[in-house]
Enzyme design. Structure first.
Site, PDB file in Angstrom:
ATOM      1  N   LYS A  34      11.546  42.722  74.616  1.00 33.98           N
ATOM      2  CA  LYS A  34      12.818  43.199  75.193  1.00 33.98           C
ATOM      3  C   LYS A  34      13.229  44.549  74.589  1.00 33.98           C
ATOM      4  CE  LYS A  34      15.340  39.616  73.937  1.00 33.98           C
ATOM      5  NZ  LYS A  34      14.358  38.807  73.191  1.00 33.98           N
ATOM      6  N   ARG A  61      22.708  34.812  75.531  1.00 30.32           N
ATOM      7  CA  ARG A  61      21.727  33.898  74.944  1.00 30.32           C
ATOM      8  C   ARG A  61      22.166  32.447  75.097  1.00 30.32           C
ATOM      9  NH1 ARG A  61      19.577  37.945  70.915  1.00 30.32           N
ATOM     10  NH2 ARG A  61      17.672  37.120  70.039  1.00 30.32           N
ATOM     11  N   ARG A 101       5.916  43.361  63.438  1.00 32.21           N
ATOM     12  CA  ARG A 101       6.835  44.351  64.008  1.00 32.21           C
ATOM     13  C   ARG A 101       7.503  45.214  62.932  1.00 32.21           C
ATOM     14  NH1 ARG A 101      11.154  42.217  68.210  1.00 32.21           N
ATOM     15  NH2 ARG A 101      11.842  40.807  66.563  1.00 32.21           N
ATOM     16  N   ARG A 140      12.376  43.853  59.654  1.00 33.57           N
ATOM     17  CA  ARG A 140      13.585  43.028  59.685  1.00 33.57           C
ATOM     18  C   ARG A 140      13.434  41.787  58.817  1.00 33.57           C
ATOM     19  NH1 ARG A 140      14.954  42.306  65.941  1.00 33.57           N
ATOM     20  NH2 ARG A 140      15.625  40.316  65.094  1.00 33.57           N
ATOM     21  N   ARG A 193      14.232  30.719  65.152  1.00 33.55           N
ATOM     22  CA  ARG A 193      14.667  31.577  66.265  1.00 33.55           C
ATOM     23  C   ARG A 193      14.064  31.075  67.575  1.00 33.55           C
ATOM     24  NH1 ARG A 193      13.057  37.318  64.291  1.00 33.55           N
ATOM     25  NH2 ARG A 193      13.977  38.010  66.247  1.00 33.55           N
TER      26      ARG A 193
HETATM   27  P1  AMP Z   1      17.602  40.185  68.164  1.00 32.82           P
HETATM   28  O1  AMP Z   1      17.590  41.534  67.540  1.00 32.82           O
HETATM   29  O2  AMP Z   1      18.028  40.215  69.604  1.00 32.82           O
HETATM   30  O3  AMP Z   1      16.317  39.422  67.950  1.00 32.82           O
HETATM   31  O4  AMP Z   1      18.753  39.348  67.406  1.00 32.82           O
HETATM   32  C1  AMP Z   1      18.661  39.079  66.016  1.00 32.82           C
HETATM   33  C2  AMP Z   1      19.609  37.945  65.664  1.00 32.82           C
HETATM   34  O5  AMP Z   1      20.975  38.324  65.963  1.00 32.82           O
HETATM   35  C3  AMP Z   1      19.399  36.643  66.447  1.00 32.82           C
HETATM   36  O6  AMP Z   1      18.380  35.820  65.875  1.00 32.82           O
HETATM   37  C4  AMP Z   1      20.789  36.008  66.345  1.00 32.82           C
HETATM   38  O7  AMP Z   1      20.999  35.444  65.065  1.00 32.82           O
HETATM   39  C5  AMP Z   1      21.708  37.217  66.460  1.00 32.82           C
HETATM   40  N1  AMP Z   1      22.054  37.487  67.879  1.00 32.82           N
HETATM   41  C6  AMP Z   1      21.693  38.568  68.620  1.00 32.82           C
HETATM   42  N2  AMP Z   1      22.180  38.471  69.867  1.00 32.82           N
HETATM   43  C7  AMP Z   1      22.859  37.296  69.923  1.00 32.82           C
HETATM   44  C8  AMP Z   1      23.571  36.607  70.950  1.00 32.82           C
HETATM   45  N3  AMP Z   1      23.655  37.103  72.192  1.00 32.82           N
HETATM   46  N4  AMP Z   1      24.141  35.419  70.625  1.00 32.82           N
HETATM   47  C9  AMP Z   1      24.065  34.908  69.386  1.00 32.82           C
HETATM   48  N5  AMP Z   1      23.393  35.482  68.389  1.00 32.82           N
HETATM   49  C10 AMP Z   1      22.783  36.663  68.637  1.00 32.82           C
END
Ligand code: AMP
Length: 214
Positions: free
Chosen positions: A14, A89, A128, A161, A172
């Site tokens: 994404k 999400r 990554r 990260r 996750r």
């Molecule tokens: P990402 O960078 O999209 O993989 O997001 C990293 C982390 O941020 C996720 O594992 C969640 O803990 C939190 N996070 C990001 N977007 C959301 C969302 N829409 N709802 C809840 N938690 C989120």
């Protein structure tokens, strides 16, 4: 002008395709993950609320996340189109998004589901690396930067990260399967769901998105 949601498991690509499409379409890239990471780095109230959840691989509570997105949609640039990356999400977030869009008289053109077999995900995530400044995403094996630890595009440092470890990825993925995967049906019912094969490479994924003619 395009307004889309990118939907897919962690590691489905994404962020990689959002950063490319953003410049091609000249639209806002809204990544809740990036917004939370920035909030944590700046030690804001939202950052403090989100940090523990992110570290453990669970979702940040809906109320906190929806508020962050509601505020982002109050900025005028979203009128020129947007790419939502990592939001919604949960079903509750998707319903809140429908309300936010209706309030702003904005419409979604489509929800692009990035299909990827789970066997590829752990390797993609643990390898990554991303640029701390421009957000460009690399992979140590599949898409390495020309110079170790340095972004090809802007010369800034790359980061790994903290939640991109094998241990956290498992949680996750469970969060995705339990809470996010039901959105596939939600958007199919709204007649918005489009799908691409995300097991390939970024160029091929972009080609597939272009063919969707969004
Ligand atoms: P990402 O960078 O999209 O993989 O997001 C990293 C982390 O941020 C996720 O594992 C969640 O803990 C939190 N996070 C990001 N977007 C959301 C969302 N829409 N709802 C809840 N938690 C989120």
């Amino acid at each position: 002008m395009s307004s889309v949601i990118l939907l897919g498991a962690p590691g489905s690509g994404k962020g990689t395709i959002a950063t490319r499409l953003k410049s091609e379409w000249e639209v806002a890239h809204i990544s809740t993950g990036d917004m939370f990471r920035e909030a944590i780095a700046n030690k804001t109230a939202v950052g403090q609320k989100a940090e523990g959840y992110i570290k453990s691989g669970s979702l940040v509570p809906d109320e906190v996340t929806i508020e962050v997105v509601r505020e982002r949609f109050s900025k005028p640039d979203v009128k020129n189109g947007f790419i939502l990356d990592g939001f919604p999400r949960t079903i509750k977030q998707a319903e809140a998004l429908n309300n936010i869009l209706a309030e702003q008289s904005l419409e979604l053109d489509g929800v692009v589901l990035l299909n990827v077999p789970s066997s590829l995900i752990v390797d993609r995530i643990t390898g990554r690396r991303s640029c701390t400044k421009c957000g460009t995403i690399y992979h140590l094996k599949n898409m390495p930067p020309k110079q170790d630890g340095i972004c090809d595009k802007c010369g800034s440092g790359l980061m790994h990260r903290k939640d991109d470890t094998e241990e956290v990825v498992k949680d996750r993925l469970s969060a995705y399967n339990d809470l996010t995967a039901p959105l596939i049906e939600f958007y199919r019912n709204m007649d918005l769901l489009l799908e691409i094969d995300a097991s390939t490479n970024p160029d091929d994924m972009i080609r597939q998105v272009r063919e969707l003619d969004l």
